[in-house]
Each structure stands twice: as C-alpha cells, then as structure tokens.
Design an enzyme around this catalytic site. Structure first.
Site, PDB file in Angstrom:
ATOM      1  N   ASP A  69      25.116   2.001 -25.755  1.00  0.00           N
ATOM      2  CA  ASP A  69      24.031   2.081 -24.765  1.00  0.00           C
ATOM      3  C   ASP A  69      22.660   1.673 -25.282  1.00  0.00           C
ATOM      4  OD1 ASP A  69      22.331   5.111 -24.950  1.00  0.00           O
ATOM      5  OD2 ASP A  69      23.915   4.586 -26.337  1.00  0.00           O
ATOM      6  N   GLU A  84     -18.518  -9.378   0.659  1.00  0.00           N
ATOM      7  CA  GLU A  84     -19.097  -9.956   1.876  1.00  0.00           C
ATOM      8  C   GLU A  84     -20.616 -10.036   1.763  1.00  0.00           C
ATOM      9  OE1 GLU A  84     -15.628  -8.259   4.915  1.00  0.00           O
ATOM     10  OE2 GLU A  84     -17.481  -7.139   4.583  1.00  0.00           O
ATOM     11  N   ASP A 123       0.776  -1.234   0.000  1.00  0.00           N
ATOM     12  CA  ASP A 123       0.000   0.000   0.000  1.00  0.00           C
ATOM     13  C   ASP A 123       0.816   1.298   0.000  1.00  0.00           C
ATOM     14  OD1 ASP A 123      -2.531   0.748  -0.549  1.00  0.00           O
ATOM     15  OD2 ASP A 123      -3.227   0.808   1.504  1.00  0.00           O
ATOM     16  N   ASP A 127      30.476   4.301 -28.952  1.00  0.00           N
ATOM     17  CA  ASP A 127      29.281   5.043 -29.375  1.00  0.00           C
ATOM     18  C   ASP A 127      29.399   6.462 -28.803  1.00  0.00           C
ATOM     19  OD1 ASP A 127      26.594   5.629 -30.219  1.00  0.00           O
ATOM     20  OD2 ASP A 127      25.929   5.187 -28.182  1.00  0.00           O
ATOM     21  N   TYR A 128      28.549   7.379 -29.279  1.00  0.00           N
ATOM     22  CA  TYR A 128      28.627   8.762 -28.775  1.00  0.00           C
ATOM     23  C   TYR A 128      27.465   9.084 -27.831  1.00  0.00           C
ATOM     24  CZ  TYR A 128      29.156  13.814 -28.617  1.00  0.00           C
ATOM     25  OH  TYR A 128      29.313  15.106 -28.165  1.00  0.00           O
ATOM     26  N   ASP A 129      26.243   9.278 -28.375  1.00  0.00           N
ATOM     27  CA  ASP A 129      25.103   9.678 -27.537  1.00  0.00           C
ATOM     28  C   ASP A 129      24.720   8.580 -26.556  1.00  0.00           C
ATOM     29  OD1 ASP A 129      24.068  12.358 -28.555  1.00  0.00           O
ATOM     30  OD2 ASP A 129      24.278  11.232 -30.424  1.00  0.00           O
TER      31      ASP A 129
END
Length: 614
Positions: A542, A240, A4, A356-358
């Site tokens: 990435d 119930e 909860d 890789d770059y970005d």
C-alpha cells in the site's frame, strides 16, 4: 465546473455518479482558518465533498493555505502547496484571483445618462471631497468600522471638517440584521450631529439597492474609495472603481482582509480595526499629489485590465485541462478482476504470494500495536499455507517480535521483518541478512531522533534491530510535517552523507535503514535464481516501501517473458496496490482497502477445497 460554498458537497456526489469525469470547483468566498473550520460538526463531510474534485480554485493563496491546513488537521492527509494526496489520488489546488468585465464597465460609465447624473452630483457636492463606500449590510462588510474610522478622521483632522462627505451606500443583505442596522444608524446620527450643520451633513447614508447608472456616476466623480471589509472573497467593487477613474486617478483605500489586497498593489492598504491608521490613510489620500495619484493608478489599472473576467475563466479552465491531461498520461490502474485472479490461481501449480502487513492486511491505525490481524485473514492464510503448491510470505516493516507473536503460529508461513532486514522461511529460524553490517550509525541517528522527539509532542521512536523509525502520526499534523522535513535535512547532512544508510519516508514516519535493505531485495531472494519456476505470483502493498517490490517484479516478469519460448504460457503476475485507481504506482492492479485484500485471499483460499491435490 462547480461554484461557491452552496455546492461544496456536489463534487463528491458527481465523482461517485461519474467516476471518470473531471470536476473543477471554484470557491468565490473566503475559506476560514483551520482553527475555525475544525470546530464545525460536519467538517469531514465538507472536506470530503470538496476533495471529490479534480481541481479546486481559490481567490487567494491564504484561502488555499487554510484549506490545505484543514485537510491535514481534520483528515490527516498529506499536502503540498499545489495539491493534496487524497488516499493516493492527487487533487490539484490553484489560486485564481477573479476579475471583472472591463469592457462592460467602460462602456457603461460613458453613457449619456451616467454623464447626466455625474453633473447633478457634482453640482450637489460642489467644493466637497467625495469619499464613497458601497457594501452589503453584513457584519463582515466593515461598515461600522468605516464609520468609526471616519469619525476619528474628522476628530484628528479638523481642517477637513465641512470639506469632506462620505457617501455610504448599503445594500440589504441575505438576512435582516436589526442590531447592526441600529448601530449604523446611531453612528451616522452621531457623526452628523457632531460635525454637521443645517446646510451640510458629512455622512450621506443610503440604505437600498442603488441604480447601476447612479453607482457608475458615483465611481466616476469620487475623490476616494474607502473599503474596510473585515473578511471578503475578492471585492470586485474596488476593481470597478479603478476602471471608472481613468480621468481623475483618485486613490483607493483597501482593507488588507480583501482578496483584492494581494493583487491591487497601488492601493493604500489598511487594517479596518485600527481606526487611527485608517483616519491617517484618509488624510494621506486626500492630500496626495497628482503625480503620485497617477503612478498608483497606472499600477492598479494595468492589473485590472490584464486580469479581467475572461482571463480568470480561461486560466481556471486551462489549469483544469492540464490537470486532466496529466492524469491521463499516468494511466489509472484497473480494479482487481477477482474472477480472473481466482482462475489464474486455480490453473497454476506453483504459486508465490507476497503480502505487506500494515495498510494491506490490516488498516492503518494511530497506535501501531492496535493493528492486529483479523480472524478471517488468519483463516485464509492458514488454508493457503496448508497447500504445498503455495509459498506465502508476509513482507513487513514490523520487527521480529511482533510478527512472531501474531503470525508466527501459522504453519508454513514465511515472514520477513524490518523491510527486508530479516527473513524466516517456512517453519525455520530467523536469518539476519545484515549480520555482518556496521551498525554504529544507529547511535547518531538515535540522538537526532531524540532531539526532535523532545521538541515534537506526540512523536515517538521505534527502535528495531537494523533500523530506527521516528513516528509523528499523533503529533500536530502541520508541525509534525515541518519537523519531519527539518529532521530529514539534519539526517542528510549529519549521517546519510557519511554512512551507508538511507532515509525512508513512510506514512507519518521517517525510517533510517542500511542502504542495501528494501523489500525489492526480499522479492528477488524469494523468486530465486529461476524465477520462471513460478506460474502464479502475487504481490500486494500500500505505500512507498512496497513500490520496490512492484518494480522488482516488473523487471523480473519482463525477463521471464523474453526467455520463454512459448508466449502463450506466460506466468500470471499480479502486482496490487491498495488505494484509488489514479494512485501513482508501479502496480498493475488496485483494490480500495485492506478489507478487499482479505476478500481476495478468502476467494482463492476457497478454491483450495475444490482443487486440492489435482
């Protein structure tokens, strides 16, 4: 297993303390719509806290959908109906409607003390139709709406006056609400004065905790249960009531805003704000034939008995276990051992480093032009490129102009642009690897992308020499994803099926490129016809486009090892993905961010001074 809204931050805390642990979270209360949730000042903290879980359970699909929408809009995460990609880690999302302890209710309703109270109540309300309601004194309980609708019922159907009594039991809430209490008292007084008499009051209002036996007695003798909550998690009171009606089969009127509404199909569902429709539903329920009552009741009872509390708990635990086992089958990639990485670099004489770059050398930004190389990364690359034993290449999706502008002045650095369409060897000129390829498909793709750009606010088109990319990072997250899927279908039917091109799904973008182009092909080109020449190979990326590089290297490494006569002199291959350890990747190692990639480069660059010309 965390339960909860009080403990929504706990999963993240537990995952930090025990990273390998499996954490389940179940939210018993409703999850608000993203429009409401995103107005909270601590919205990101709450979502990140919940996303520390392995699996998150909700009462209904709509609550799960609200959560998924909030994650997309607030955190920018990609999601499916069953999970969220939290920085490479998949958090499972499930819907598990809660049940009640049916056996306990059945035993309790049959006790002699309950039967005695039933007799007293029947005698007290002889010849009256009894409508019962039991709610907490809360704004969302819909008590005010219930009384307004009941008053409208007595007004529209005068033949029921003096024949129907509403017994409304109200339990005190967590906090006192004097204004709500005063309004309810005012409505009760109004109804009783207008439609009651000295002998009879149409509304019996009981504001206190009700004894369990009295409650069971009321559920047993009721002719109708009226639930008008305006927002509720599950409302087990309705379940119930169903169990207690095995003898009378009395109908149930249920607000469509309860979590139970989607499960209890035999109930009459109402909108509590529509007083006239609620009044009509009360009249319909009281006039219902015994045959229809029994038919509706059997549907409700079957669901309540088969989906009890035990079934709910076992289903949630079973789902959590399945999620954990699925995670174990796809083993986690270890964090890059920097000491081993540096030692392997020092021991090798011929090294190939592909980056890789970005998202790898620089963090992902909303505006691609702002993803500029940091000074420490430039310094590390310059030092590595100065050593003739190293061959360093940036393999990026960027175009030639961007790479020339920001990285072209590093002496000895090789560059590859547009996902392998172009390559520039060390201090050489750019070579177009697709020079003789037919590019007439670009006009068709451009017209489709323009169509979706005009209809998707915040989206842009990036036109490259050998590919076209549609970016929707700054569009509305949900609508952007929807439009991207529509655009993909359009492209697949109009272009991909007829031309030698493919659709590349990137981070908040779609790219159409020639089918023969990918970063894996560039890796093969750089490794050469004699891949065994390299003693140290590193490849870092990435996203999905970089998986082509990892797969190509894995295949080539296997070939080199099989051909090698001396197994002890196997070359060092480091395929590294940027993201969490449980990210699904063909890479063998992982680092958590682009900053860690730069740190690794700085570490091996620092060894150059010690090992120069050894």
């Amino acid at each position: 297993w965390v339960h909860d809204y009080h403990l929504l931050l706990m999963p993240e805390m537990l995952s930090k303390m025990h990273p390998a642990s499996s954490i389940g979270l179940f939210l018993h209360s409703p999850f608000p719509s993203s429009e409401l949730f995103r107005s909270l000042p601590n919205r990101k903290e709450i979502l990140n806290g919940m996303l520390g879980s392995t699996s998150i359970g909700f009462q209904t699909y709509s609550y799960a959908r609200h959560f998924l929408s909030s994650c997309t809009r607030v955190l920018g995460l990609e999601s499916t109906p069953t999970g969220i990609d939290n920085k490479g880690s998949i958090v499972n999302i499930g819907v598990f409607p809660i049940g009640i302890d049916v056996k306990f209710v059945q035993e309790r309703r049959s006790l002699p003390c309950v039967q005695s109270k039933m007799s007293n109540l029947k005698e007290m309300f002889a010849n009256k139709h009894i409508i019962i309601g039991r709610d907490k004194l809360d704004e969302v309980a819909g008590i005010k709406q219930k009384l307004e609708a009941f008053e409208r019922f007595l007004e529209l159907y005068p033949n029921w006056q003096d024949k129907v009594v509403l017994i409304q039991v109200t339990q005190p809430g967590q906090t006192r609400q004097p204004r709500l209490e005063a309004k309810i008292s005012e409505l009760v007084t109004s109804i009783n004065s207008n439609y009651g008499s000295l002998e009879f009051m149409p509304v019996m209002y009981h504001h206190s905790f009700l004894d369990t036996d009295e409650y069971m007695a009321l559920l047993n003798i009721a002719d109708l249960c009226l639930i008008t909550v305006i927002r509720d998690g599950m409302n087990t009171g309705s379940l119930e009531y169903v169990v207690c009606q095995q003898d009378k089969h009395s109908p149930l009127i249920l607000s469509e805003f309860t979590g139970t509404a989607g499960s209890v199909s035999g109930a009459i569902q109402i909108n509590p704000w529509d007083y006239e429709s609620v009044a009509q539903a009360i009249d319909t329920a009281l006039r219902m034939s015994p045959e229809e009552k029994k038919l509706r009741y059997n549907e409700m009872y079957k669901h309540v008995v088969t989906h009890d509390a035990q079934h709910w708990a076992s289903t949630v635990i079973k789902d959590l276990r399945a999620t954990v086992l699925a995670g174990k089958s796809s083993s986690a990639t270890p964090f890059l051992d920097l000491a081993f990485f540096a030692r392997a670099f020092v021991e090798s004489k011929k090294r190939l480093i592909m980056l890789d770059y970005d998202g790898t050398l620089t963090p992902i930004t909303n505006i691609p032009a702002e993803a500029l190389p940091p000074p420490e990364m430039i310094a590390a690359l310059k030092k590595l490129c100065a050593d003739p034993r190293n061959f360093v290449c940036i393999i990026s999706g960027r175009d030639r102009d961007f790479l020339n502008l920001h990285l072209g002045n590093i002496k000895g650095l090789a560059l590859s642009g547009e996902h392998g369409s172009f390559i520039r060897y060390q201090d050489g000129d750019w070579i177009n690897l697709l020079d003789e390829m037919d590019m007439s498909w670009k006009d068709e793709v451009m017209s489709i992308f323009q169509f979706y750009t005009e209809r998707t606010a915040g989206s842009t088109i990036e036109y490259k020499e050998t590919s076209i990319t549609w970016h929707f990072r700054n569009a509305d997250p949900e609508y952007g994803e929807f439009q991207a899927k529509e655009c993909m279908n359009h492209l697949e039917n109009s272009v991909v099926s007829k031309r030698p091109v493919e659709i590349l799904v990137g981070k908040k973008c779609l790219e159409v490129r020639p089918i023969s182009v990918n970063k894996g092909e560039i890796v093969k080109r750089l490794m050469g016809v004699h891949p065994e020449q390299w003693e140290f190979v590193t490849c870092v990326g990435d996203d999905k486009t970089d998986e082509d590089m990892f797969r190509a290297l894995r295949t080539m490494r296997q070939g080199v090892i099989e051909q090698s006569l001396d197994a002890t002199s196997a070359p060092h291959y480091f395929t590294i993905t940027v993201g969490p350890s449980d990210k699904k990747s063909a890479a063998a190692w992982h680092v958590t961010s682009s900053h860690k990639v730069v740190e690794a480069l700085e570490t091996i660059a620092a060894t150059e001074d010690k090992t120069a010309y050894m």
